[in-house]
Design a protein around this motif. Structure first.
Motif, short mmCIF file in Angstrom:
data_model
loop_
_atom_site.label_atom_id
_atom_site.label_comp_id
_atom_site.label_asym_id
_atom_site.label_seq_id
_atom_site.Cartn_x
_atom_site.Cartn_y
_atom_site.Cartn_z
N LEU A 1 0.83 -1.21 0.00
CA LEU A 1 0.00 0.00 0.00
C LEU A 1 0.86 1.25 0.00
CD1 LEU A 1 -2.86 1.19 0.18
CD2 LEU A 1 -2.67 1.06 2.67
N PHE A 2 1.91 1.24 0.81
CA PHE A 2 2.81 2.40 0.86
C PHE A 2 3.46 2.63 -0.50
CE2 PHE A 2 6.85 4.50 1.44
CZ PHE A 2 6.57 5.52 2.33
N ASP B 1 6.84 10.03 -4.79
CA ASP B 1 7.67 10.73 -3.81
C ASP B 1 9.16 10.53 -4.05
OD1 ASP B 1 5.79 12.09 -2.42
OD2 ASP B 1 5.86 10.88 -0.60
N VAL C 1 2.55 1.74 -3.61
CA VAL C 1 1.71 2.20 -4.71
C VAL C 1 1.18 3.62 -4.49
CG1 VAL C 1 1.02 -0.13 -5.36
CG2 VAL C 1 -0.41 1.14 -3.76
N THR C 2 1.08 4.05 -3.24
CA THR C 2 0.56 5.39 -2.98
C THR C 2 1.66 6.45 -2.86
OG1 THR C 2 0.48 4.89 -0.59
CG2 THR C 2 -1.56 4.59 -1.85
N ASN C 3 2.91 6.02 -2.84
CA ASN C 3 3.99 7.00 -2.65
C ASN C 3 5.12 6.90 -3.68
OD1 ASN C 3 3.40 8.42 0.10
ND2 ASN C 3 3.03 6.24 0.48
N VAL D 1 -7.37 6.76 0.86
CA VAL D 1 -7.07 5.34 0.68
C VAL D 1 -6.79 4.69 2.04
CG1 VAL D 1 -5.51 3.66 -0.40
CG2 VAL D 1 -6.11 5.77 -1.61
N TYR D 2 -6.05 5.42 2.89
CA TYR D 2 -5.64 4.85 4.17
C TYR D 2 -6.79 4.70 5.16
CZ TYR D 2 -0.87 6.00 2.60
OH TYR D 2 0.29 6.09 1.89
N ASP E 1 -4.25 12.96 -1.05
CA ASP E 1 -5.22 12.02 -1.61
C ASP E 1 -5.04 10.61 -1.05
OD1 ASP E 1 -2.78 11.86 -2.87
OD2 ASP E 1 -3.61 11.31 -4.82
N ASN E 2 -3.84 10.34 -0.49
CA ASN E 2 -3.60 9.02 0.12
C ASN E 2 -4.47 8.81 1.36
OD1 ASN E 2 -1.61 8.88 -1.79
ND2 ASN E 2 0.10 8.88 -0.36
N GLY F 1 0.57 13.86 -0.58
CA GLY F 1 -0.04 12.65 -0.01
C GLY F 1 -1.45 12.85 0.50
#
Length: 202
Positions: free
Chosen positions: A12-13, A20, A15-17, A130-131, A126-127, A124
């Motif tokens: 999860l980390f 960065d 694909v969402t970051n 998801v979180y 928009d993350n 982040g």
């Protein structure tokens, strides 16, 4: 700690970051040769990501500090920083040099921790959406595991960003074009967040 949760958290980390890493590489390239810049960049990344986690955890517990309608407007942060960086790059190009006072840099040179934190948090934002459902269904133990894995991976991301920024070919490219790329990336991220979130009726 359950290996399944560790794997899920790591995935999860990642694909969402993933974006960065590029931003961190640009920050590290900008801070090259300035004492203390690595420490400030890492600190800023942790501050920004910890703020993301805090909001996500609070929202998962039902105490939503950031209304969903406000999330798209986080795009104004990287947009403003990108425009500021573009103005500084233009002044540097025109003057042949930029004094430290004009750059807004820390006394040691390079990006400041709060600048990095602001970009990290805005990028982040928009993350959080998801979180929150993941945290809400994971329970306190699972949420803690996710947070520990996420914070450990922030260090990995910082290492990766610095690694790419210090590779000879990448370093030369960033040294030559980093002052142009950083504003473009920040402005692009800001506009993307604003447009995708429908801010200002976009």
């Amino acid at each position: 700690m359950d290996l399944g949760i560790i794997g899920q958290a790591a995935g999860l980390f990642a694909v969402t970051n993933i974006d960065d890493i590029l931003i961190l590489a640009l920050f590290f390239a900008r801070g090259a040769g300035h004492p203390g810049s690595t420490r400030r960049i890492v600190l800023g990344q942790y501050l920004g990501f910890t703020a993301i986690l805090a909001v996500a955890v609070a929202a998962a517990f039902g105490a939503t500090f950031l209304p969903e309608s406000a999330v798209p407007y986080l795009g104004l942060l990287p947009l403003a920083l990108g425009l500021k960086a573009a103005r500084q790059a233009w002044k540097s190009h025109r003057n042949g040099d930029v004094d430290q006072e004009d750059t807004g840099a820390e006394p040691g040179g390079g990006p400041g921790a709060l600048e990095v934190a602001a970009v990290t948090f805005a990028n982040g934002g928009d993350n959080i959406g998801v979180y929150v459902p993941v945290f809400a269904t994971a329970g306190i133990g699972g949420m803690t595991a996710y947070a520990v894995v996420f914070l450990a991976l922030v260090a990995v991301w910082c290492f990766a960003g610095r690694f790419f920024a210090t590779r000879p070919v990448v370093a030369r490219a960033l040294a030559r074009w980093g002052h142009v790329l950083l504003p473009l990336v920040l402005i692009g991220i800001g506009l993307l967040i604003l447009v995708e979130g429908g801010a200002f009726g976009l």
